[in-house]
Design a protein around this motif. Structure first.
Motif, PDB file in Angstrom:
ATOM      1  N   ALA A  67      -4.571  -9.784   3.556  1.00 24.04           N
ATOM      2  CA  ALA A  67      -3.832  -9.064   2.519  1.00 24.04           C
ATOM      3  C   ALA A  67      -4.599  -7.830   2.051  1.00 24.04           C
ATOM      4  CB  ALA A  67      -3.550  -9.996   1.341  1.00 24.04           C
ATOM      5  N   MET A  68      -5.909  -7.946   1.921  1.00 25.17           N
ATOM      6  CA  MET A  68      -6.722  -6.811   1.497  1.00 25.17           C
ATOM      7  C   MET A  68      -6.675  -5.686   2.531  1.00 25.17           C
ATOM      8  SD  MET A  68      -9.908  -9.150   0.202  1.00 25.17           S
ATOM      9  CE  MET A  68     -11.093  -7.818   0.289  1.00 25.17           C
ATOM     10  N   THR A  69      -6.748  -6.050   3.815  1.00 21.29           N
ATOM     11  CA  THR A  69      -6.704  -5.042   4.878  1.00 21.29           C
ATOM     12  C   THR A  69      -5.337  -4.381   4.933  1.00 21.29           C
ATOM     13  OG1 THR A  69      -8.302  -6.375   6.127  1.00 21.29           O
ATOM     14  CG2 THR A  69      -7.109  -4.660   7.332  1.00 21.29           C
ATOM     15  N   TRP A  70      -4.291  -5.183   4.797  1.00 18.37           N
ATOM     16  CA  TRP A  70      -2.923  -4.649   4.766  1.00 18.37           C
ATOM     17  C   TRP A  70      -2.786  -3.635   3.638  1.00 18.37           C
ATOM     18  CZ3 TRP A  70       1.289  -4.126   1.627  1.00 18.37           C
ATOM     19  CH2 TRP A  70       2.535  -3.980   2.221  1.00 18.37           C
ATOM     20  N   GLN A  71      -3.333  -3.953   2.485  1.00 20.83           N
ATOM     21  CA  GLN A  71      -3.221  -3.076   1.332  1.00 20.83           C
ATOM     22  C   GLN A  71      -3.913  -1.732   1.577  1.00 20.83           C
ATOM     23  OE1 GLN A  71      -5.516  -1.906  -1.055  1.00 20.83           O
ATOM     24  NE2 GLN A  71      -4.055  -1.284  -2.638  1.00 20.83           N
ATOM     25  N   LYS A  72      -5.069  -1.763   2.247  1.00 24.64           N
ATOM     26  CA  LYS A  72      -5.796  -0.523   2.527  1.00 24.64           C
ATOM     27  C   LYS A  72      -4.990   0.402   3.438  1.00 24.64           C
ATOM     28  CE  LYS A  72     -10.428  -2.561   2.066  1.00 24.64           C
ATOM     29  NZ  LYS A  72     -11.676  -2.927   2.781  1.00 24.64           N
ATOM     30  N   VAL A  73      -4.401  -0.162   4.476  1.00 23.88           N
ATOM     31  CA  VAL A  73      -3.645   0.659   5.419  1.00 23.88           C
ATOM     32  C   VAL A  73      -2.384   1.215   4.762  1.00 23.88           C
ATOM     33  CG1 VAL A  73      -2.476   0.701   7.651  1.00 23.88           C
ATOM     34  CG2 VAL A  73      -4.536  -0.686   7.350  1.00 23.88           C
ATOM     35  N   MET A  74      -1.659   0.345   4.049  1.00 17.63           N
ATOM     36  CA  MET A  74      -0.388   0.772   3.458  1.00 17.63           C
ATOM     37  C   MET A  74      -0.588   1.744   2.293  1.00 17.63           C
ATOM     38  SD  MET A  74       2.151  -0.270   5.120  1.00 17.63           S
ATOM     39  CE  MET A  74       2.918  -1.549   6.116  1.00 17.63           C
ATOM     40  N   ALA A  75      -1.685   1.608   1.569  1.00 14.77           N
ATOM     41  CA  ALA A  75      -1.947   2.556   0.483  1.00 14.77           C
ATOM     42  C   ALA A  75      -2.055   3.973   1.032  1.00 14.77           C
ATOM     43  CB  ALA A  75      -3.220   2.167  -0.260  1.00 14.77           C
ATOM     44  N   TYR A  76      -2.676   4.104   2.190  1.00 11.43           N
ATOM     45  CA  TYR A  76      -2.770   5.429   2.822  1.00 11.43           C
ATOM     46  C   TYR A  76      -1.425   5.856   3.406  1.00 11.43           C
ATOM     47  CZ  TYR A  76      -4.070   9.147   6.038  1.00 11.43           C
ATOM     48  OH  TYR A  76      -4.135  10.344   6.703  1.00 11.43           O
ATOM     49  N   ALA A  77      -0.735   4.934   4.088  1.00 15.21           N
ATOM     50  CA  ALA A  77       0.501   5.287   4.791  1.00 15.21           C
ATOM     51  C   ALA A  77       1.588   5.775   3.848  1.00 15.21           C
ATOM     52  CB  ALA A  77       1.005   4.075   5.578  1.00 15.21           C
ATOM     53  N   HIS A  78       1.553   5.363   2.574  1.00 11.87           N
ATOM     54  CA  HIS A  78       2.616   5.728   1.638  1.00 11.87           C
ATOM     55  C   HIS A  78       2.308   6.988   0.840  1.00 11.87           C
ATOM     56  CE1 HIS A  78       4.009   1.659   2.548  1.00 11.87           C
ATOM     57  NE2 HIS A  78       5.160   2.009   2.032  1.00 11.87           N
ATOM     58  N   GLN A  79       1.199   7.635   1.139  1.00 12.64           N
ATOM     59  CA  GLN A  79       0.896   8.886   0.449  1.00 12.64           C
ATOM     60  C   GLN A  79       1.668  10.039   1.086  1.00 12.64           C
ATOM     61  OE1 GLN A  79      -3.317   9.620   0.252  1.00 12.64           O
ATOM     62  NE2 GLN A  79      -3.794   7.505  -0.322  1.00 12.64           N
ATOM     63  N   GLY A  80       2.229  10.892   0.238  1.00 14.38           N
ATOM     64  CA  GLY A  80       2.875  12.106   0.716  1.00 14.38           C
ATOM     65  C   GLY A  80       4.205  11.901   1.409  1.00 14.38           C
ATOM     66  N   ILE A  81       4.904  10.783   1.150  1.00 13.95           N
ATOM     67  CA  ILE A  81       6.208  10.543   1.777  1.00 13.95           C
ATOM     68  C   ILE A  81       7.224  10.212   0.694  1.00 13.95           C
ATOM     69  CG2 ILE A  81       5.180   9.718   3.917  1.00 13.95           C
ATOM     70  CD1 ILE A  81       5.830   6.877   3.033  1.00 13.95           C
ATOM     71  N   ASP A  82       8.489  10.326   1.058  1.00 10.68           N
ATOM     72  CA  ASP A  82       9.567   9.938   0.144  1.00 10.68           C
ATOM     73  C   ASP A  82       9.675   8.417   0.139  1.00 10.68           C
ATOM     74  OD1 ASP A  82      10.151  12.593  -0.360  1.00 10.68           O
ATOM     75  OD2 ASP A  82      11.581  12.724   1.307  1.00 10.68           O
ATOM     76  N   LEU A  83       9.455   7.817  -1.015  1.00 11.30           N
ATOM     77  CA  LEU A  83       9.463   6.365  -1.110  1.00 11.30           C
ATOM     78  C   LEU A  83      10.891   5.829  -1.094  1.00 11.30           C
ATOM     79  CD1 LEU A  83       6.692   5.825  -3.819  1.00 11.30           C
ATOM     80  CD2 LEU A  83       6.484   5.701  -1.326  1.00 11.30           C
TER      81      LEU A  83
END
Length: 722
Positions: free
Chosen positions: A630-646
């Motif tokens: 879960a911690m690793t998933w959070q690190k990747v997704m925190a970056y992936a959701h920057q600068g995009i339309d949510l």
């Protein structure tokens, strides 16, 4: 009168039967006596050749040997027949599949396949390179007939003395046969096929042709096939220009490219090159004085440590291309393609860094050594894929090929079946002891909550409730739903099935969770977005040629299950996967003896699967899906959701996400100048630009205007002024 006729007929019939009986009896008697006389005559004749003593023993052994040898030859031929089916009249001219991969933005990622290069004739190869290959791989190449019996016997003796494999017994022709027609599996059947195909090659090609094919087709690591490609990859020069030290290093790669590849393990590559130089002297091909300079000045390859290549992703994409090529029309005869993929290079780098840093920081504490990550969009486009900790050490893709038990991350399929059959998140279920035969599942905390809602049961990942639901609605329905959502591995109908006691892959689980994220529609997982041939013509495109999605889960059920999965992250076992200001839904998974730990989660934009464990199935140190995955998933997704339309998760809505307990630890990502993601085009914008590109390419040229410039003559256009 009639009585007299009847009596005479009976007499005639009796006499006829007696006559037939007499003829049969006499015939059998003559046959028997004749057989006895013939046997006696044969016995008397053979007695002239009767042997006794040692001569009789030798003849008997020879006879038995001939019988067994004949049977053995027939058996070996039967085993070899499938190998010959791999050959065809045009096998030598057959072009191998070669693919150049691009990322989603059109940048070159890398290549896969065999791009044949026949432009370098054998006589242009350096003499010392050919001698180095022969001295190391097959010194008697020009003397044997395809199988080096003496070399094989010598290898058997050496290996027996060493107690392991120290020398290979395959001739160069056998190795070529394996490279051209067979796999790398180590079985007796493959060795038999290899031997027969080596003889077949020797009967059809000259020694020089076999040597040239071997130098051109062998895999030498780094995605390079053939000596010339390897020379360009490792040293940045043609094979014509390599020196003796570089030739020795290349010659050492033929048997074990992954072990001795200089860009992976330079000390091992140089040690292997030194062994090749020893072989040159030992075989009498060169003197110690001639190789002295190469020993003092070993080869130095190009430094490729900063050249990040998503090899696991490319392997997955290449396997997909192989399948797609089989579906193309027969009119497409090309074997060289340019493929645009869905890979987002920045998310890929972050995923690789997150996996590596998680294992570096916590791997020893949790006794976990491997992991895998898949990030895709809800429509199935794979944006990032990490199949292991280090591709150089192991090319096995744990994201696509490793079958592991998903544990409780499988339970959403059970709950979805319940919702599809009339249950609601508020339906009361019982958390109490249950036994199916001798199997009595227990909850993680070995306690029971009694009467609770379905949503609470999923939030706490209660095993007894999942088993009761499976018994009520049937395990077959669960299997059918899981398969319709994207699980491709066999699912056995056992009692522990609802607890995830089956084997699945990370890519399959991510595909299945994408169905939750996209509103219940089936998903076609894909890395390939578009395939073009050398002329630029599109032969396959995802939006045009891929299977169309179908509704596999009703929208009303999606509106029930997704809030339950969101509750797991916000209030249950998946709290460490929460994102700042972004709604997350998902499920943790932990198997018996802590062998596997999963987190499967999604937002409105991305779906991600993370697995940690060990290749040898040894237990971790009580690692659960809610911890490192879960911690690793959070690190990747925190970056992936920057600068995009949510986007919102179907059924969850736009309610604000709870604030994080603490800020996540920032990642140190090699190859990225900053860990904040640059603003990128949305998938819709990228698709529109792609359509404009295709329209421009497919549009016919404008006709020339009378007396004016043509559309293609830019020089005739007037200069633009502001």
């Amino acid at each position: 009168m009639s009585e007299r006729k009847t009596s005479s007929f009976r007499v005639w019939l009796r006499n006829a039967l007696l006559d037939a009986d007499a003829r049969i009896d006499s015939g059998l008697f003559r046959l028997g006596t004749g057989t006895v006389r013939a046997a006696a005559a044969y016995s008397a004749f053979m007695e002239r050749f009767a042997l006794t003593g040692f001569k009789r023993f030798l003849v008997g052994m020879a006879s038995e040997g001939f019988t067994l040898g004949t049977a053995g030859i027939i058996a070996v031929l039967a085993l070899a027949l499938p190998a010959f089916r791999e050959t065809s009249d045009d096998w030598l001219k057959r072009t191998e599949l070669a693919v150049t991969f691009l990322d989603r933005y059109g940048n070159v990622l890398g290549e896969r396949g065999v791009r044949q290069n026949d432009t370098v004739p054998l006589e242009d190869f350096p003499d010392y390179l050919i001698k180095a290959v022969l001295a190391t791989e097959d010194r008697r190449f020009y003397e044997h007939f395809g199988i080096d019996i003496a070399g094989t016997a010598r290898a058997l003796v050496t290996n027996a003395r060493a107690g392991g494999v120290r020398q290979g017994g395959s001739s160069l022709s056998q190795q070529l046969a394996k490279n051209l027609f067979l796999s790398n599996e180590r079985t007796i059947e493959r060795k038999i096929k290899e031997a027969f195909l080596a003889l077949w090659l020797e009967s059809r090609l000259t020694k020089s042709q076999i040597l040239k094919l071997y130098l051109d087709r062998a895999y030498l690591g780094g995605g390079a096939y053939g000596a010339d490609a390897a020379a360009k990859y490792y040293f940045g020069k043609s094979i014509r220009e390599v020196n003796l030290a570089e030739a020795a290093m290349l010659a050492g790669l033929f048997k074990a490219p992954s072990k001795y590849a200089p860009h992976v393990n330079l000390p091992a590559a140089r040690a292997r090159a030194s062994t090749v130089l020893d072989n040159l002297v030992e075989a009498g091909f060169m003197t110690e004085g001639q190789v002295f300079g190469a020993r003092r000045n070993p080869a130095t390859p190009i430094d490729r440590r900063d050249i990040a290549v998503p090899d696991y992703y490319l392997d997955y994409a290449f396997s997909e291309v192989k399948k797609l090529v089989e579906t193309l029309p027969k009119s497409v005869s090309e074997r060289i393609f340019v493929v645009r993929t869905g890979l987002d290079p920045n998310i890929q780098k972050v995923a690789e860094a997150a996996l590596d840093q998680s294992l570096r920081q916590f791997g020893k504490d949790y006794k976990a050594s491997q992991g895998a990550i898949v990030i895709m969009e809800p429509n199935g486009t794979v944006r990032a894929l990490v199949g292991g900790r280090d591709y150089g050490e192991s090319q096995f893709n744990r994201a696509t090929d490793a079958l592991r038990q998903p544990g409780s991350s499988f339970k959403p399929f059970v709950y979805t079946v319940s919702l599809m059959n009339g249950y609601k998140p508020t339906t009361i279920v019982q958390d109490a002891p249950i036994c199916l035969g001798n199997w009595c599942p227990q909850n993680y905390g070995r306690s029971y909550m009694g009467s609770i809602t379905l949503q609470t049961a999923l939030q706490h990942s209660l095993n007894t409730v999942a088993v009761r639901l499976a018994e009520k609605f049937g395990r077959q329905k669960i299997v059918d739903l899981a398969k319709s959502m994207g699980i491709t591995s066999p699912l056995t109908l056992t009692a522990p099935l609802p607890l995830g006691a089956v084997e699945v892959t990370v890519i399959d689980m991510t595909t299945a969770y994408a169905v939750f994220a996209n509103g219940g529609k089936s998903v076609y997982p894909h890395a390939v977005v578009e395939m073009r041939v050398g002329t630029g013509d599109v032969v396959w495109r995802y939006d045009r040629d891929a299977p169309q999605p179908v509704q596999v889960i009703p929208p009303s059920v999606i509106n029930d299950i997704n809030p339950m999965l969101n509750n797991v992250v916000e209030n249950g076992t998946g709290r460490r996967a929460r994102l700042e200001g972004i709604k997350v839904a998902g499920k943790t998974g932990t198997t018996n003896a802590y062998r596997d730990a999963w987190f499967m989660g999604f937002t409105g934009n991305y779906v991600g699967g993370v697995w940690f464990g060990n290749d040898d199935y040894t237990s971790t140190n009580k690692m659960t899906g809610g911890s490192l995955p879960a911690m690793t998933w959070q690190k990747v997704m925190a970056y992936a959701h920057q600068g995009i339309d949510l986007k919102f998760i179907p059924g969850v809505g736009d309610a604000p996400a709870p604030k994080l307990d603490q800020a996540p630890t920032p990642l140190d990502v090699p190859g990225l100048e900053a860990t904040s993601r640059p603003i990128t085009l949305s998938p819709r914008s990228a698709e529109r630009l792609g359509r404009l590109e295709r329209l421009f390419k497919e549009a016919p040229p404008l006709p020339p205007t009378p007396g004016g410039p043509t559309a293609m003559d830019a020089r005739a256009l007037p200069a633009r002024t502001n």
